[in-house]
Design an enzyme around this catalytic site. Structure first.
Site, PDB file in Angstrom:
ATOM      1  N   ASP A  80      -1.028 -29.685 -23.492  1.00 30.42           N
ATOM      2  CA  ASP A  80      -0.288 -28.637 -22.792  1.00 30.42           C
ATOM      3  C   ASP A  80      -1.194 -27.930 -21.790  1.00 30.42           C
ATOM      4  OD1 ASP A  80       1.933 -27.019 -22.254  1.00 30.42           O
ATOM      5  OD2 ASP A  80       1.331 -25.519 -23.729  1.00 30.42           O
ATOM      6  N   GLY A 176       3.813 -15.469 -23.669  1.00 30.50           N
ATOM      7  CA  GLY A 176       3.414 -14.270 -24.396  1.00 30.50           C
ATOM      8  C   GLY A 176       4.559 -13.283 -24.561  1.00 30.50           C
ATOM      9  N   ALA A 205       9.308 -19.365 -24.053  1.00 28.62           N
ATOM     10  CA  ALA A 205      10.573 -19.090 -24.735  1.00 28.62           C
ATOM     11  C   ALA A 205      10.516 -17.879 -25.651  1.00 28.62           C
ATOM     12  CB  ALA A 205      11.002 -20.316 -25.546  1.00 28.62           C
ATOM     13  N   SER A 206       9.352 -17.602 -26.222  1.00 28.27           N
ATOM     14  CA  SER A 206       9.249 -16.515 -27.204  1.00 28.27           C
ATOM     15  C   SER A 206       9.676 -15.183 -26.599  1.00 28.27           C
ATOM     16  CB  SER A 206       7.816 -16.411 -27.728  1.00 28.27           C
ATOM     17  OG  SER A 206       7.465 -17.552 -28.472  1.00 28.27           O
ATOM     18  N   THR A 228       4.415 -18.063 -29.327  1.00 27.06           N
ATOM     19  CA  THR A 228       4.159 -16.729 -29.870  1.00 27.06           C
ATOM     20  C   THR A 228       5.033 -16.402 -31.080  1.00 27.06           C
ATOM     21  OG1 THR A 228       3.509 -15.950 -27.676  1.00 27.06           O
ATOM     22  CG2 THR A 228       4.048 -14.269 -29.317  1.00 27.06           C
TER      23      THR A 228
END
Length: 274
Positions: A80, A176, A205-206, A228
């Site tokens: 990643d 984040g 996405a978090s 996260t």
């Protein structure tokens, strides 16, 4: 079974209406929990590994390769946010089936040239490549997020010139923690989906919320990266139990991670798809 991210995402694109989770799995118990979740949900998973956080990229890659090959679920291992040429080459040598060549902070022509070079090498040995257009930063506010949004016309040119197998597009998320309320530009996503014919990826996405992520999965995103919230759920399990025994705590951490991965597999609509 070990497959490329391309194999997983091409299927998701062809069938439509769902996305596949790419959990950050920088430690072994994260990876094993994510693979177990995929097996139980009869689906696929893409293990995202962030190069700077791994001390032994080669050893960890070989471990993940074995875990994937022994699994009944389709598992891709993807480096990643690889920002350097040698990082991609070491990932390819270490058993990773996919790499992300992230040059999103470079001038556009340099981004294209460097990613095209990685694509040529990776494709020669059966490894798929993800690129990024626009820029998803870390803990950004609304103004910074808006400044990094993708241009669909540029995305089309980028895909044609680099040959990437999947494209991360900036449509309003941030890595984040958000500063303010999350907002995804679904009109922009629709234009990107029309402009390119390869799978699209959503980073950050978090904290975005289940409703927005489910809509993204239905609206043309095939891969969604999560980090996260998975780690936060691990910590929550630890804190709730008031852990004093590290062995028991480790089992709770793994359970907390897996619980959240399964949750998102349902949110993304990928359960029973593989």
């Amino acid at each position: 079974m070990l497959v490329t991210a391309k194999w997983i995402l091409d299927k998701a694109l062809e069938e439509g209406g769902y996305a596949v989770i790419a959990p950050n799995a920088n430690v072994e118990f994260y990876a094993r929990a994510a693979v177990e979740a995929a097996e139980e949900c009869h689906t696929a998973v893409i293990l995202d590994i962030n190069y700077p956080q791994i001390e032994d990229m080669v050893g960890y890659g070989r471990l993940l390769e074995r875990i994937a090959m022994e699994s009944s679920a389709p598992v891709a291992i993807q480096q990643d946010h690889g920002g350097k040429f040698d990082q991609a080459i070491w990932a390819i040598r270490s058993g990773y089936s996919s790499v992300m060549a992230d040059r999103s902070e470079l001038p556009y022509e340099q981004n294209v040239a460097e990613v095209a070079e990685i694509v040529k090498i990776a494709h020669a040995v059966g490894v798929s490549v993800e690129g990024e257009i626009g820029h998803v930063g870390m803990n950004e506010d609304a103004e910074s997020i808006a400044a990094g949004l993708v241009d669909p016309a540029v995305a089309k040119d980028y895909v044609e010139r680099t040959g990437v197998d999947a494209l991360a597009v900036a449509i309003g998320t941030t890595h984040g923690t958000y500063k303010g309320t999350p907002h995804l530009d679904f009109d922009l996503l629709a234009k990107c989906r029309e402009a390119v014919s390869i799978p699209l990826v959503l980073h950050g996405a978090s904290g975005t919320g289940d409703e927005l992520l489910a809509q993204a999965a239905r609206s043309g995103i095939q891969k969604i990266n999560v980090c996260t919230e998975l780690q936060e759920n691990c910590a929550a399990k630890w804190n709730e139990a008031g852990i004093t025994d590290a062995g028991h705590g480790f089992r709770l951490l793994r359970a907390g991670y897996k619980e959240k991965v399964v949750h998102y597999m349902h949110v993304f609509g990928q359960v029973d798809k593989f």
